[in-house]
Design an enzyme around this catalytic site. Structure first.
Site, mmCIF file in Angstrom:
data_model
loop_
_atom_site.group_PDB
_atom_site.id
_atom_site.type_symbol
_atom_site.label_atom_id
_atom_site.label_comp_id
_atom_site.label_asym_id
_atom_site.label_seq_id
_atom_site.Cartn_x
_atom_site.Cartn_y
_atom_site.Cartn_z
ATOM 1 N N ASP A 206 -0.349 -4.609 -11.044
ATOM 2 C CA ASP A 206 0.815 -5.433 -11.765
ATOM 3 C C ASP A 206 1.018 -6.813 -11.239
ATOM 4 O OD1 ASP A 206 3.002 -5.003 -9.926
ATOM 5 O OD2 ASP A 206 2.838 -2.919 -10.879
ATOM 6 N N ASP B 83 -11.448 -9.037 4.420
ATOM 7 C CA ASP B 83 -11.090 -8.636 3.049
ATOM 8 C C ASP B 83 -11.718 -9.340 1.823
ATOM 9 O OD1 ASP B 83 -9.189 -7.566 0.713
ATOM 10 O OD2 ASP B 83 -9.072 -6.368 2.421
ATOM 11 N N ASP C 165 3.624 -19.729 1.058
ATOM 12 C CA ASP C 165 4.238 -18.700 2.033
ATOM 13 C C ASP C 165 3.130 -18.064 2.941
ATOM 14 O OD1 ASP C 165 6.787 -17.965 2.686
ATOM 15 O OD2 ASP C 165 6.700 -15.824 1.414
ATOM 16 N N HIS D 87 -6.417 -9.221 -3.211
ATOM 17 C CA HIS D 87 -6.122 -8.096 -2.402
ATOM 18 C C HIS D 87 -5.896 -8.461 -0.806
ATOM 19 C CE1 HIS D 87 -7.522 -4.217 -0.102
ATOM 20 N NE2 HIS D 87 -6.922 -3.814 -0.933
ATOM 21 N N ASN E 116 11.814 -19.274 5.683
ATOM 22 C CA ASN E 116 11.393 -20.547 5.052
ATOM 23 C C ASN E 116 12.268 -20.677 3.858
ATOM 24 O OD1 ASN E 116 9.933 -18.577 3.807
ATOM 25 N ND2 ASN E 116 7.942 -20.069 3.889
ATOM 26 N N VAL F 97 -9.192 2.325 16.953
ATOM 27 C CA VAL F 97 -9.125 2.484 15.805
ATOM 28 C C VAL F 97 -7.565 2.945 15.431
ATOM 29 C CG1 VAL F 97 -10.054 3.402 13.601
ATOM 30 C CG2 VAL F 97 -11.529 2.517 15.138
ATOM 31 N N ASP G 288 -3.956 8.456 11.646
ATOM 32 C CA ASP G 288 -3.213 8.182 12.687
ATOM 33 C C ASP G 288 -1.302 8.381 12.315
ATOM 34 O OD1 ASP G 288 -5.023 8.090 15.077
ATOM 35 O OD2 ASP G 288 -5.762 6.821 13.963
ATOM 36 N N SER H 134 -4.097 0.270 1.795
ATOM 37 C CA SER H 134 -4.479 -0.960 2.226
ATOM 38 C C SER H 134 -3.033 -1.694 2.874
ATOM 39 C CB SER H 134 -4.963 -1.801 1.128
ATOM 40 O OG SER H 134 -6.146 -1.625 0.651
#
Ligand code: CA
Ligand code: CA
Ligand code: CA
Length: 620
Positions: free
Chosen positions: A117, A163, A172, A218, A232, A330, A354, A380
């Site tokens: 959205d 990505d 920003d 993304h 800011n 990782v 993890d 993500s």
């Protein structure tokens, strides 16, 4: 009380104490994922000291071109194959040739979560500071304001977002973009000779240029989570207020990419000095090329943050391979919501994931316009919180190794019941804890509550505590419990500087002999430096067993019949005329009795008997 994720129309069987059977396919709906690969590429690893002319000749016979060679990855080659080539047959031909140590198709990867959205002071960013807005659980957040008192900026830390690119001119983000000092923008030349033209803020490996603009949103979204320009007066707050965001674009507008391009991005990030890599994408196939690339990042001291995936799957099953890379640089991240619940689509795994971090309804920067913001959900987004946290930890402790950075992130999490057994840490990111300057930490410190019927068993019946020594001198310690229903081991020792020690505390056989009631005890850790003494409360609640009957409440034609039993804890048997392999029981209603989520298994021979173990007890 837990609500069922299953729609009411589902053929299910509600049992008196709230066991519910539903089809796995509807419970979590992970569609079987095929193993797609690019039809125009494959990856080979030439045998070291191999016969180069023979390999060149094989390339010629099979009509392939070497697109790219990675000297830092043992000479890994990306090959371009003819349009009519049979890739699996070609892979096999290379494997059989004796000229390569490895050959694999160029498997596809995909972004973890796509837009669903179209700000901190108004409370929209619950993940940073949760006071219960949006129906959330107060303090189900990463304690960002508390952490920012310690460290809010990471001006010297480079985070590579590998990505879909980034909206470079976003109000920003623009000030926090990494700049390649040796590259002159816009002159059409590869000034620094790294193989990429005009790679000023990063690279697009699909074009070989600095055209890193985002066509999916993304990457822009993740960049804002980990490092939006903060304080800011605009947009959102990043986890790190100031940081150098390097972009490597390899995912297309649909969020799809391939291993060969991912490898090129990792190689670029390593070459250009990244400290943290954010990899919020997954692949379903094991890839030697990817492992080589992540291993080379490890050698370069890079923390590699991976999203766990959004398939609602257990990553300890061999399905999603990226977070499963068995390398200690990782860190794989699952997603939680504003109530500290594991997001129902997040992957998990007691060994291969993890920790968790906020990942549901996360507001951040978005593409299309310089002042665009949007909410997205996924592991993500959870990974991006961890990447931002890793940047701040790295800034605060500049000599920390990737493993020490990861230890700080793992062993400062807030323990969350819903994450117990679902990830290594069993908890959700706490930025304040990760930055804590205390040289000695006992983890976890949340109260332990064990419960069960008189005579046992009790859950949980054990808890491992870690004593972490982040100081420069050895740490002598001792631990103790006084009640006979607890036991621990070892009871004392010395943790050397930079090391950690596990102390296992468990219920003793005495617990099974105790009458109904509530028992409270403290596990005490005496530390000769740091906090001095740490006490962790442990409560044992013993219930009187309840009588239980099971019956099928589902529709008749299902073929399901349940065995009856009066035992509070037993193995129940359900029989079916149809295949049981895709069914699992869930407890959906714990009142008036309480119960465990049962373990279950089906008869491997016929798949028509379903066994599950369940336990209930009176709560009054
Ligand atoms: Ca260049
Ligand atoms: Ca240039
Ligand atoms: Ca801002």
């Amino acid at each position: 009380m837990k609500t069922s994720p299953c729609p009411p129309a589902l053929a299910g069987f509600v049992l008196p104490f709230g066991l519910f059977l539903c089809a796995e396919s509807v419970c979590s709906a992970p569609p079987p994922v095929p193993a797609p690969f690019r039809s125009d590429r494959l990856l080979i690893l030439p045998r070291s000291g191999g016969h180069r002319p023979a390999l060149a000749s094989l390339h010629q016979r099979t009509r392939v071109n070497v697109l790219r060679t990675f000297p830092a990855l043992q000479g890994l080659e990306v090959l371009e194959v003819p349009p009519d080539a049979d890739v699996p047959a070609l892979v096999e031909a290379y494997r059989q040739s004796g000229l390569v140590a490895h050959a694999e198709p160029d498997y596809l990867v995909r972004a973890v979560g796509l837009p669903n959205d179209p700000s901190f002071t108004n409370g929209t960013q619950w993940a940073l500071h949760n006071t219960g807005q949006q129906g959330g659980l107060p303090d189900a957040d990463i304690d960002a304001p508390e952490a920012w008192d310690l460290q809010s900026r990471a001006p010297n830390v480079v985070v590579a977002v590998i990505d879909s690119g980034i909206w470079r001119t976003h109000e920003d983000l623009a000030a926090n973009l990494w700049v390649n000092p040796a590259e002159t923008p816009g002159n059409g030349l590869d000034d620094d000779g790294n193989g990429y033209v005009d790679d000023v803020h990063g690279v697009n490996v699909t074009t070989g240029t600095g055209a890193i603009g985002d066509s999916a949103g993304h990457g822009t979204h993740l960049a804002g989570i980990l490092g939006a320009v903060t304080d800011n007066g605009k947009g959102v707050a990043g986890v790190a207020w100031q940081v150098q965001i390097m972009t490597c674009r390899f995912l297309n507008s649909a969020g799809h990419g391939s291993i060969s391009d991912a490898v090129a991005c990792i190689d670029y990030a390593r070459l250009m000095g990244a400290h943290v890599i954010n990899a919020s994408w997954v692949t379903t196939e094991a890839s030697t090329a990817l492992e080589l690339a992540v291993a080379s990042a490890r050698e370069a001291g890079i923390v590699f943050v991976a999203g766990a995936g959004n398939d609602g799957q257990d990553n300890d099953l061999p399905l999603i391979t990226l977070p499963n890379l068995a390398l200690d640089n990782v860190i794989a991240v699952a997603a939680t919501d504003a109530q500290d619940r594991l997001w129902n689509r997040s992957n998990f795994g007691a060994a291969n994931v993890d920790l968790a971090a906020p990942g549901v309804n996360i507001h951040s920067t978005f593409f299309i316009a310089d002042n665009n913001y949007a909410a997205m959900s996924g592991s993500s987004q959870a990974a991006a919180f961890v990447s931002g946290a890793a940047a701040l930890v790295r800034a605060a402790y500049s000599t920390a190794t990737p493993q020490e950075v990861i230890d700080r992130l793992l062993y400062s999490t807030d323990p969350v019941p819903a994450l117990r057994g679902r990830c290594r840490a069993g908890g959700r990111l706490n930025l304040r804890g990760a930055l804590d300057p205390a040289p000695v930490v006992v983890w976890p410190q949340a109260p332990v509550v064990s419960a069960g019927n008189r005579g046992g068993p009790f859950a949980p019946d054990a808890q491992a505590f870690l004593i972490l020594n982040r100081g420069a001198t050895p740490l002598p310690w001792s631990a103790s419990v006084t009640a006979s229903w607890l036991q621990l081991e070892p009871a004392s020792g010395t943790v050397s500087a930079g090391d950690k020690q596990t102390v296992s505390v468990a219920l003793s056989p005495v617990a099974a002999t105790l009458p109904r009631g509530e028992y409270t005890e403290r596990v005490e850790f005496l530390l000769q430096t740091g906090d001095g003494c740490v006490e962790v409360p442990w409560t044992l609640r013993i219930y009187e067993p309840a009588m239980v009957r099971l019956r099928s409440a589902g529709p008749a034609g299902s073929g399901l019949q349940l065995g009856l039993t009066g035992q509070p804890e037993a193995t129940y048997v359900a029989e079916s005329s149809t295949n049981f392999s895709s069914w699992r029981p869930l407890i959906t209603n714990a009142l008036p009795a309480s119960g465990d989520t049962p373990s279950f298994w089906s008869d491997p021979a016929t798949n028509r008997q379903l066994f599950f173990r369940a336990r209930v007890w009176q709560t009054n």
